[in-house]
Design a protein around this motif. Sequence first.
Motif, PDB file in Angstrom:
ATOM      1  N   GLU A 151      -3.449   9.996   7.213  1.00  0.00           N
ATOM      2  CA  GLU A 151      -3.932   9.936   8.590  1.00  0.00           C
ATOM      3  C   GLU A 151      -4.497   8.561   8.951  1.00  0.00           C
ATOM      4  O   GLU A 151      -4.530   8.181  10.105  1.00  0.00           O
ATOM      5  N   ASN A 152      -4.985   7.823   7.969  1.00  0.00           N
ATOM      6  CA  ASN A 152      -5.594   6.529   8.229  1.00  0.00           C
ATOM      7  C   ASN A 152      -4.593   5.420   7.905  1.00  0.00           C
ATOM      8  O   ASN A 152      -4.400   5.074   6.752  1.00  0.00           O
ATOM      9  N   GLN A 153      -3.976   4.879   8.908  1.00  0.00           N
ATOM     10  CA  GLN A 153      -3.005   3.806   8.724  1.00  0.00           C
ATOM     11  C   GLN A 153      -3.467   2.557   9.458  1.00  0.00           C
ATOM     12  O   GLN A 153      -2.702   1.860  10.108  1.00  0.00           O
TER      13      GLN A 153
ATOM     14  N   VAL B 234       0.852  -1.183   0.000  1.00  0.00           N
ATOM     15  CA  VAL B 234       0.000   0.000   0.000  1.00  0.00           C
ATOM     16  C   VAL B 234       0.889   1.234   0.000  1.00  0.00           C
ATOM     17  O   VAL B 234       1.793   1.361   0.834  1.00  0.00           O
ATOM     18  N   ASP B 235       0.616   2.118  -0.934  1.00  0.00           N
ATOM     19  CA  ASP B 235       1.343   3.374  -1.046  1.00  0.00           C
ATOM     20  C   ASP B 235       0.318   4.497  -1.077  1.00  0.00           C
ATOM     21  O   ASP B 235      -0.884   4.243  -1.121  1.00  0.00           O
TER      22      ASP B 235
ATOM     23  N   ALA C 246      -5.214   4.119  -6.096  1.00  0.00           N
ATOM     24  CA  ALA C 246      -6.070   4.428  -4.950  1.00  0.00           C
ATOM     25  C   ALA C 246      -5.450   5.569  -4.165  1.00  0.00           C
ATOM     26  O   ALA C 246      -4.249   5.566  -3.917  1.00  0.00           O
ATOM     27  N   LYS C 247      -6.267   6.521  -3.795  1.00  0.00           N
ATOM     28  CA  LYS C 247      -5.765   7.634  -2.981  1.00  0.00           C
ATOM     29  C   LYS C 247      -5.901   7.258  -1.516  1.00  0.00           C
ATOM     30  O   LYS C 247      -6.999   7.059  -1.015  1.00  0.00           O
TER      31      LYS C 247
ATOM     32  N   ALA D 273      -1.444   3.923  -4.559  1.00  0.00           N
ATOM     33  CA  ALA D 273      -1.666   2.614  -5.178  1.00  0.00           C
ATOM     34  C   ALA D 273      -1.786   1.503  -4.140  1.00  0.00           C
ATOM     35  O   ALA D 273      -1.275   1.604  -3.033  1.00  0.00           O
ATOM     36  N   VAL D 274      -2.480   0.448  -4.559  1.00  0.00           N
ATOM     37  CA  VAL D 274      -2.527  -0.813  -3.823  1.00  0.00           C
ATOM     38  C   VAL D 274      -2.136  -1.889  -4.823  1.00  0.00           C
ATOM     39  O   VAL D 274      -2.715  -1.979  -5.908  1.00  0.00           O
ATOM     40  N   ASP D 275      -1.133  -2.673  -4.497  1.00  0.00           N
ATOM     41  CA  ASP D 275      -0.704  -3.788  -5.344  1.00  0.00           C
ATOM     42  C   ASP D 275      -0.848  -5.068  -4.545  1.00  0.00           C
ATOM     43  O   ASP D 275      -0.282  -5.192  -3.459  1.00  0.00           O
TER      44      ASP D 275
END
Length: 89
Positions: free
Chosen positions: A62-64, A37-38, A57-58, A41-43
């Motif tokens: 703050e949400n980790q 997760v970046d 994906a944006k 993007a999600v790979d």
Amino acid sequence: MVSNGDGYNVGSQKLSCLGRQATLKPQNGKIALRIFVDRGAVDIFGAAGRLYMPMAAKMSPENQTLKLSCKNGATAVESLQIHELKSAW
């Protein structure tokens, strides 16, 4: 990944994430996922690279949070590793 229909469906052997779907057949009754997760993007890699799902994906800095859940059955997480990388900038 189980929100808005995202997750793995054992019956159909489908993995869903961010509106995309792919077949992921269990190996010896198990599925293996590597999820990167970046900010943009999600790979997802499954079954030792036999599945690759890249998605734009944006992500909110703050949400980790990470949430794992199981619906209508039982599951076990055999291994979970989380690595936070420092910025390259």
